[in-house]
Scaffold this active site. Structure first.
Site, PDB file in Angstrom:
ATOM      1  N   ASP A 208       6.543  -5.900  21.609  1.00 52.58           N
ATOM      2  CA  ASP A 208       6.771  -6.031  23.043  1.00 52.58           C
ATOM      3  C   ASP A 208       5.739  -5.190  23.800  1.00 52.58           C
ATOM      4  O   ASP A 208       4.550  -5.256  23.516  1.00 52.58           O
ATOM      5  CB  ASP A 208       8.222  -5.597  23.327  1.00 52.58           C
ATOM      6  CG  ASP A 208       8.680  -5.801  24.753  1.00 52.58           C
ATOM      7  OD1 ASP A 208       9.048  -6.939  25.092  1.00 52.58           O
ATOM      8  OD2 ASP A 208       8.687  -4.819  25.512  1.00 52.58           O
ATOM      9  N   ASP A 334      11.557 -17.032  20.837  1.00 51.84           N
ATOM     10  CA  ASP A 334      11.512 -15.886  21.747  1.00 51.84           C
ATOM     11  C   ASP A 334      11.754 -16.339  23.190  1.00 51.84           C
ATOM     12  O   ASP A 334      11.011 -17.154  23.722  1.00 51.84           O
ATOM     13  CB  ASP A 334      10.144 -15.209  21.631  1.00 51.84           C
ATOM     14  CG  ASP A 334      10.109 -13.814  22.192  1.00 51.84           C
ATOM     15  OD1 ASP A 334      10.770 -13.575  23.215  1.00 51.84           O
ATOM     16  OD2 ASP A 334       9.413 -12.958  21.615  1.00 51.84           O
ATOM     17  N   HIS A 362      13.147 -12.532  20.053  1.00 52.80           N
ATOM     18  CA  HIS A 362      12.220 -11.495  20.490  1.00 52.80           C
ATOM     19  C   HIS A 362      12.338 -10.219  19.663  1.00 52.80           C
ATOM     20  O   HIS A 362      11.446  -9.362  19.720  1.00 52.80           O
ATOM     21  CB  HIS A 362      12.463 -11.172  21.970  1.00 52.80           C
ATOM     22  CG  HIS A 362      11.446 -10.236  22.558  1.00 52.80           C
ATOM     23  ND1 HIS A 362      10.099 -10.521  22.594  1.00 52.80           N
ATOM     24  CD2 HIS A 362      11.579  -8.994  23.110  1.00 52.80           C
ATOM     25  CE1 HIS A 362       9.454  -9.520  23.154  1.00 52.80           C
ATOM     26  NE2 HIS A 362      10.310  -8.570  23.470  1.00 52.80           N
TER      27      HIS A 362
END
Length: 385
Positions: A208, A334, A362
């Site tokens: 991320d 995701d 994710h």
């Protein structure tokens, strides 16, 4: 992280103190793997007990790490609140061959944590590797705790693992609202790399917003990074900020916009200081394929995301950042950083190779921990060219 960058407009204020080679393996069908709602619902007590068990496991990993780091199993010892360091076990068992498949097999979404000898190549000669030290960097709102399954698997495979808590994240005590720059946010990581012995290298793994963080660190310490692995992460180009990248998808998902709430710790007349995520939307946004117990763990562990680092543009040079070998792991299911945005980042700054985790949301360290583990080890084994 994509969820927090797609809508810059403040909502209700909250006052608080070369070309890329793609590798994709075969999948294997398992019963009850296609519907995330078919898993058996436990009783409220069972769910509560499972959450307590997960929290205790994560806490035990951190506690044991500090005992080992200080060479003692008892008594008091200094506690570094920004790093969870795991040391390899001296296992002498015979090792098995790692399959080339780089994607996860279809299976129950509970994805039970199997024994490492069932999952990874045990025939790795650690002495022949450039490094066997993985440094795991979490994404926005997460902490070192999110890697607990990955830490356990890598450690049992004989690898050295360090999981970093960035400033104001996890158990790092700094107030998120006081973070005013990317350098301040990434300081626990850069301090760690700076203290490494001369000639010691690491493999940086960023998830991320942690992708932007490892890029920043690679520019400062390219000689201490053997490989960089971006896992559903922000892989930016020179002069680009995380907000710049994710603004490409602005308005594409109402869920992303609904999930974020800006925090104005300095007053409504000043820029936001942090972003909170709506806990009721965490499952659909970040954990749509993850076990319920991990969603529960995240819901009580995630912290606000500092806003200033999201705005900061990276300065990346070919002579430093550009010398580090990069790899990207895509996550096909995701909802926070959609696969189209991942592809856009890959096309803008092609890494050496791209892998894809089928069926991963994710947070693949929760939804596909075994498959993620296989890929990390496989990337580790890729020789220098």
């Amino acid at each position: 992280m994509g969820n927090l960058c797609t809508c810059f407009s403040p909502k209700t204020p909250v006052k608080t103190k070369k070309p890329t080679k793609r590798l994709q393996g075969n999948s294997q069908t398992a019963p009850n793997s296609s519907n995330r709602w078919t898993r058996v619902r436990s009783t409220r007590k069972d769910t509560h007990d499972a959450l307590i068990h997960e929290q205790a496991l994560a806490a035990a990993i951190l506690f044991r790490q500090h005992q080992q780091q200080n060479g003692s199993d008892s008594g008091s010892f200094p506690f570094d609140r920004s790093i969870s360091l795991r040391y390899p076990n001296g296992s002498g068992s015979k090792k098995t061959q790692l399959p080339r498949s780089s994607s996860s097999r279809a299976r129950s979404l509970t994805d039970p944590l199997l024994q490492p000898h069932q999952l990874v190549n045990r025939d790795i000669k650690l002495d022949d590797l450039d490094t066997n030290h993985f440094v795991l960097v979490h994404g926005g709102g997460f902490g070192a705790w999110c890697w607990y399954k990955t830490i356990a698997l890598l450690e049992e495979g004989g690898f050295k693992v360090t999981a970093i808590d960035l400033a104001g994240s996890g158990i790092h005590s700094f107030d998120t609202n006081g973070i005013t720059s990317l350098s301040q946010y990434v300081k626990p990581l850069t301090d760690f790399l700076d203290k490494l012995a001369d000639g010691e290298k690491t493999i940086l793994v960023g998830h991320d917003f942690g992708g932007a963080c490892i890029s920043y660190a690679m520019e400062l310490f390219p000689h201490k990074v053997s490989k960089a692995i971006y896992v559903a992460a922000a892989m930016l180009t020179n002069g680009q900020s995380t907000l710049d990248m994710f603004s490409q998808k602005a308005g594409s998902s109402e869920l992303m916009q609904q999930a974020q709430t800006f925090v104005y710790a300095n007053g409504n007349n000043h820029p936001p200081t942090a972003i909170n995520l709506n806990k009721s939307l965490l499952r659909d946004l970040l954990f749509n394929q993850s076990p319920g117990k991990d969603v529960a763990l995240a819901s009580v562990s995630m912290r606000p995301i500092p806003f200033a680092p999201v705005l900061e543009k990276l300065n990346l040079s070919d002579s430093k950042y550009g010398t580090v070998r990069r790899f990207y792991i895509e996550t096909s299911e995701d909802n926070a950083i959609p696969i189209t945005l991942q592809e856009s980042m890959i096309n803008s700054s092609p890494p050496e190779k791209v892998f894809r985790l089928k069926g991963a949301d994710h947070s693949p360290f929760f939804s596909k921990p075994q498959a993620l583990h296989k890929l990390l080890v496989e990337i580790l084994k890729i020789p220098s060219t």
